[in-house]
Write a protein that holds these residues in place. Structure first.
Motif, PDB file in Angstrom:
ATOM      1  N   ALA A 102       0.828  -1.203   0.000  1.00  0.00           N
ATOM      2  CA  ALA A 102       0.000   0.000   0.000  1.00  0.00           C
ATOM      3  C   ALA A 102       0.865   1.257   0.000  1.00  0.00           C
ATOM      4  CB  ALA A 102      -0.897   0.005   1.231  1.00  0.00           C
ATOM      5  N   PRO A 103       0.314   2.371  -0.486  1.00  0.00           N
ATOM      6  CA  PRO A 103       1.039   3.643  -0.385  1.00  0.00           C
ATOM      7  C   PRO A 103       1.150   4.078   1.079  1.00  0.00           C
ATOM      8  CG  PRO A 103      -1.160   3.975  -1.296  1.00  0.00           C
ATOM      9  CD  PRO A 103      -0.979   2.502  -1.140  1.00  0.00           C
ATOM     10  N   THR A 104       2.093   4.963   1.356  1.00  0.00           N
ATOM     11  CA  THR A 104       2.340   5.396   2.735  1.00  0.00           C
ATOM     12  C   THR A 104       1.480   6.581   3.168  1.00  0.00           C
ATOM     13  OG1 THR A 104       4.164   6.814   2.031  1.00  0.00           O
ATOM     14  CG2 THR A 104       4.713   4.559   2.713  1.00  0.00           C
ATOM     15  N   SER A 105       0.648   7.105   2.279  1.00  0.00           N
ATOM     16  CA  SER A 105      -0.207   8.227   2.673  1.00  0.00           C
ATOM     17  C   SER A 105      -1.111   7.782   3.824  1.00  0.00           C
ATOM     18  CB  SER A 105      -1.042   8.717   1.492  1.00  0.00           C
ATOM     19  OG  SER A 105      -1.843   7.671   0.995  1.00  0.00           O
ATOM     20  N   GLY A 106      -1.219   8.606   4.838  1.00  0.00           N
ATOM     21  CA  GLY A 106      -2.043   8.274   5.992  1.00  0.00           C
ATOM     22  C   GLY A 106      -1.319   7.491   7.078  1.00  0.00           C
ATOM     23  N   VAL A 107      -0.097   7.063   6.825  1.00  0.00           N
ATOM     24  CA  VAL A 107       0.664   6.338   7.843  1.00  0.00           C
ATOM     25  C   VAL A 107       1.225   7.352   8.838  1.00  0.00           C
ATOM     26  CG1 VAL A 107       2.710   4.914   8.292  1.00  0.00           C
ATOM     27  CG2 VAL A 107       1.250   4.417   6.314  1.00  0.00           C
ATOM     28  N   LEU A 108       0.941   7.151  10.118  1.00  0.00           N
ATOM     29  CA  LEU A 108       1.436   8.041  11.165  1.00  0.00           C
ATOM     30  C   LEU A 108       2.758   7.557  11.743  1.00  0.00           C
ATOM     31  CD1 LEU A 108      -1.889   8.665  13.132  1.00  0.00           C
ATOM     32  CD2 LEU A 108      -0.933   9.957  11.210  1.00  0.00           C
ATOM     33  N   MET A 109       2.918   6.234  11.792  1.00  0.00           N
ATOM     34  CA  MET A 109       4.115   5.673  12.404  1.00  0.00           C
ATOM     35  C   MET A 109       4.339   4.268  11.870  1.00  0.00           C
ATOM     36  SD  MET A 109       4.836   4.882  16.458  1.00  0.00           S
ATOM     37  CE  MET A 109       3.784   3.424  16.569  1.00  0.00           C
ATOM     38  N   VAL A 110       5.601   3.893  11.741  1.00  0.00           N
ATOM     39  CA  VAL A 110       5.967   2.497  11.516  1.00  0.00           C
ATOM     40  C   VAL A 110       6.795   2.051  12.715  1.00  0.00           C
ATOM     41  CG1 VAL A 110       5.833   2.444   9.010  1.00  0.00           C
ATOM     42  CG2 VAL A 110       7.935   3.187  10.105  1.00  0.00           C
ATOM     43  N   ALA A 111       6.672   0.787  13.062  1.00  0.00           N
ATOM     44  CA  ALA A 111       7.410   0.232  14.189  1.00  0.00           C
ATOM     45  C   ALA A 111       8.145  -1.019  13.744  1.00  0.00           C
ATOM     46  CB  ALA A 111       6.459  -0.102  15.336  1.00  0.00           C
ATOM     47  N   GLU A 112       9.359  -1.153  14.229  1.00  0.00           N
ATOM     48  CA  GLU A 112      10.156  -2.351  13.997  1.00  0.00           C
ATOM     49  C   GLU A 112      10.662  -2.845  15.339  1.00  0.00           C
ATOM     50  OE1 GLU A 112      10.432  -3.880  11.187  1.00  0.00           O
ATOM     51  OE2 GLU A 112      10.084  -2.364   9.641  1.00  0.00           O
ATOM     52  N   VAL A 113      10.706  -4.158  15.479  1.00  0.00           N
ATOM     53  CA  VAL A 113      11.284  -4.815  16.639  1.00  0.00           C
ATOM     54  C   VAL A 113      12.478  -5.595  16.116  1.00  0.00           C
ATOM     55  CG1 VAL A 113      10.908  -6.495  18.491  1.00  0.00           C
ATOM     56  CG2 VAL A 113       9.016  -5.010  17.734  1.00  0.00           C
ATOM     57  N   THR A 114      13.657  -5.362  16.682  1.00  0.00           N
ATOM     58  CA  THR A 114      14.838  -6.043  16.165  1.00  0.00           C
ATOM     59  C   THR A 114      14.715  -7.543  16.364  1.00  0.00           C
ATOM     60  OG1 THR A 114      16.029  -5.747  18.246  1.00  0.00           O
ATOM     61  CG2 THR A 114      16.407  -4.089  16.526  1.00  0.00           C
ATOM     62  N   SER A 115      15.332  -8.264  15.432  1.00  0.00           N
ATOM     63  CA  SER A 115      15.424  -9.718  15.505  1.00  0.00           C
ATOM     64  C   SER A 115      16.855 -10.077  15.866  1.00  0.00           C
ATOM     65  CB  SER A 115      15.059 -10.334  14.154  1.00  0.00           C
ATOM     66  OG  SER A 115      13.732 -10.007  13.820  1.00  0.00           O
ATOM     67  N   TYR A 116      17.033 -11.259  16.350  1.00  0.00           N
ATOM     68  CA  TYR A 116      18.379 -11.700  16.708  1.00  0.00           C
ATOM     69  C   TYR A 116      19.023 -12.371  15.502  1.00  0.00           C
ATOM     70  CZ  TYR A 116      16.819 -10.755  21.457  1.00  0.00           C
ATOM     71  OH  TYR A 116      16.337 -10.146  22.591  1.00  0.00           O
ATOM     72  N   ASP A 117      19.377 -11.568  14.507  1.00  0.00           N
ATOM     73  CA  ASP A 117      20.043 -12.088  13.325  1.00  0.00           C
ATOM     74  C   ASP A 117      21.129 -11.108  12.891  1.00  0.00           C
ATOM     75  OD1 ASP A 117      18.975 -10.540  10.668  1.00  0.00           O
ATOM     76  OD2 ASP A 117      17.407 -10.610  12.183  1.00  0.00           O
ATOM     77  N   SER A 118      22.001 -11.551  12.032  1.00  0.00           N
ATOM     78  CA  SER A 118      23.156 -10.742  11.639  1.00  0.00           C
ATOM     79  C   SER A 118      22.790  -9.550  10.774  1.00  0.00           C
ATOM     80  CB  SER A 118      24.181 -11.615  10.901  1.00  0.00           C
ATOM     81  OG  SER A 118      23.594 -12.145   9.726  1.00  0.00           O
ATOM     82  N   ASP A 119      21.609  -9.544  10.208  1.00  0.00           N
ATOM     83  CA  ASP A 119      21.211  -8.485   9.277  1.00  0.00           C
ATOM     84  C   ASP A 119      20.435  -7.346   9.946  1.00  0.00           C
ATOM     85  OD1 ASP A 119      21.402  -7.628   6.623  1.00  0.00           O
ATOM     86  OD2 ASP A 119      19.365  -8.311   6.184  1.00  0.00           O
ATOM     87  N   THR A 120      20.062  -7.495  11.205  1.00  0.00           N
ATOM     88  CA  THR A 120      19.200  -6.507  11.846  1.00  0.00           C
ATOM     89  C   THR A 120      19.840  -5.126  11.939  1.00  0.00           C
ATOM     90  OG1 THR A 120      17.550  -6.253  13.581  1.00  0.00           O
ATOM     91  CG2 THR A 120      19.760  -6.847  14.312  1.00  0.00           C
ATOM     92  N   ASP A 121      21.158  -5.060  12.122  1.00  0.00           N
ATOM     93  CA  ASP A 121      21.819  -3.756  12.230  1.00  0.00           C
ATOM     94  C   ASP A 121      21.630  -2.953  10.954  1.00  0.00           C
ATOM     95  OD1 ASP A 121      23.513  -1.817  13.635  1.00  0.00           O
ATOM     96  OD2 ASP A 121      24.964  -2.289  12.070  1.00  0.00           O
ATOM     97  N   ARG A 122      21.970  -3.544   9.832  1.00  0.00           N
ATOM     98  CA  ARG A 122      21.842  -2.860   8.540  1.00  0.00           C
ATOM     99  C   ARG A 122      20.380  -2.569   8.223  1.00  0.00           C
ATOM    100  NH1 ARG A 122      20.286  -4.558   3.918  1.00  0.00           N
ATOM    101  NH2 ARG A 122      20.483  -6.748   4.482  1.00  0.00           N
TER     102      ARG A 122
END
Length: 193
Positions: A102-122
């Motif tokens: 979907a387009p991002t219009s109307g999105v107020l916030m996005v949330a991410e929770v880190t995972s325990y994997d080698s790629d989470t930092d990047r």
């Protein structure tokens, strides 16, 4: 040689078709297309899921007209990317009639929770803040289980977030407008390794 490695691996339309097909054949993976490259998010563990549930409940209690969606987003400004945040805060009906992306219009916030994997930092600490800021999403909330911190990014300028506040789990966090929600992050201490 760097010019070749910086080129997108595929077009956004190709990614969408690939993700649609793979999603029907392989359960439990999440695909994203950020910075012109295909990415795979690991299957979230139980603590990750519990944190998303906690955030969903807090958002609905504070702002019942909103919902924390599990919706893929088109990040048009960021090399035609596609991301599936752990949570997308928007009006309850914001994505009615939209497909997987979907387009991002109307999105107020996005949330991410880190995972325990080698790629989470990047992925969660570098690429996504840039992608979400370029898309003009007002607030990016990162719940960082590695450092036991909550990072609130706000005031996107089209390239990056101008304001970044980092607080340890256990502190009260105020999510700025247009979100306008306060979070007591003490429970997050229960869901980290």
């Amino acid at each position: 040689m760097t010019a070749i490695s910086e080129r997108p691996q595929m077009l956004p339309e190709q990614f969408e078709e690939f993700a649609r097909h793979l999603g029907r054949t392989v359960e439990g993976i999440r695909l994203e297309f950020i910075n012109g490259k295909l990415g795979i998010k690991p299957v979230p563990d139980g603590d990750h899921g519990r944190i998303v549930q906690w955030l969903l409940r807090r958002c609905i209690q504070a702002r019942p007209e909103l919902y924390l969606h599990d919706q893929g987003l088109k990040l048009e400004g960021y090399r035609d990317g596609r991301a599936r945040p752990d949570g997308t805060l928007a009006d309850a009906d914001a994505f009615v009639g939209c497909g997987d992306w979907a387009p991002t219009s109307g999105v107020l916030m996005v949330a991410e929770v880190t995972s325990y994997d080698s790629d989470t930092d990047r992925r969660d600490r570098v690429e996504k803040p840039r992608a979400y800021a370029e898309a003009g999403i007002p607030v990016y909330l990162l719940i960082d289980r590695d450092s036991a911190e909550v990072v609130v990014h706000s005031q996107p300028d089209g390239v990056r977030y101008e304001t970044v506040h980092t607080l340890p789990f256990g502190k009260a966090v105020r999510l700025p407008e247009p979100v306008g929600i306060s979070l007591d992050t003490e429970p997050l201490k229960n869901w980290v390794r």
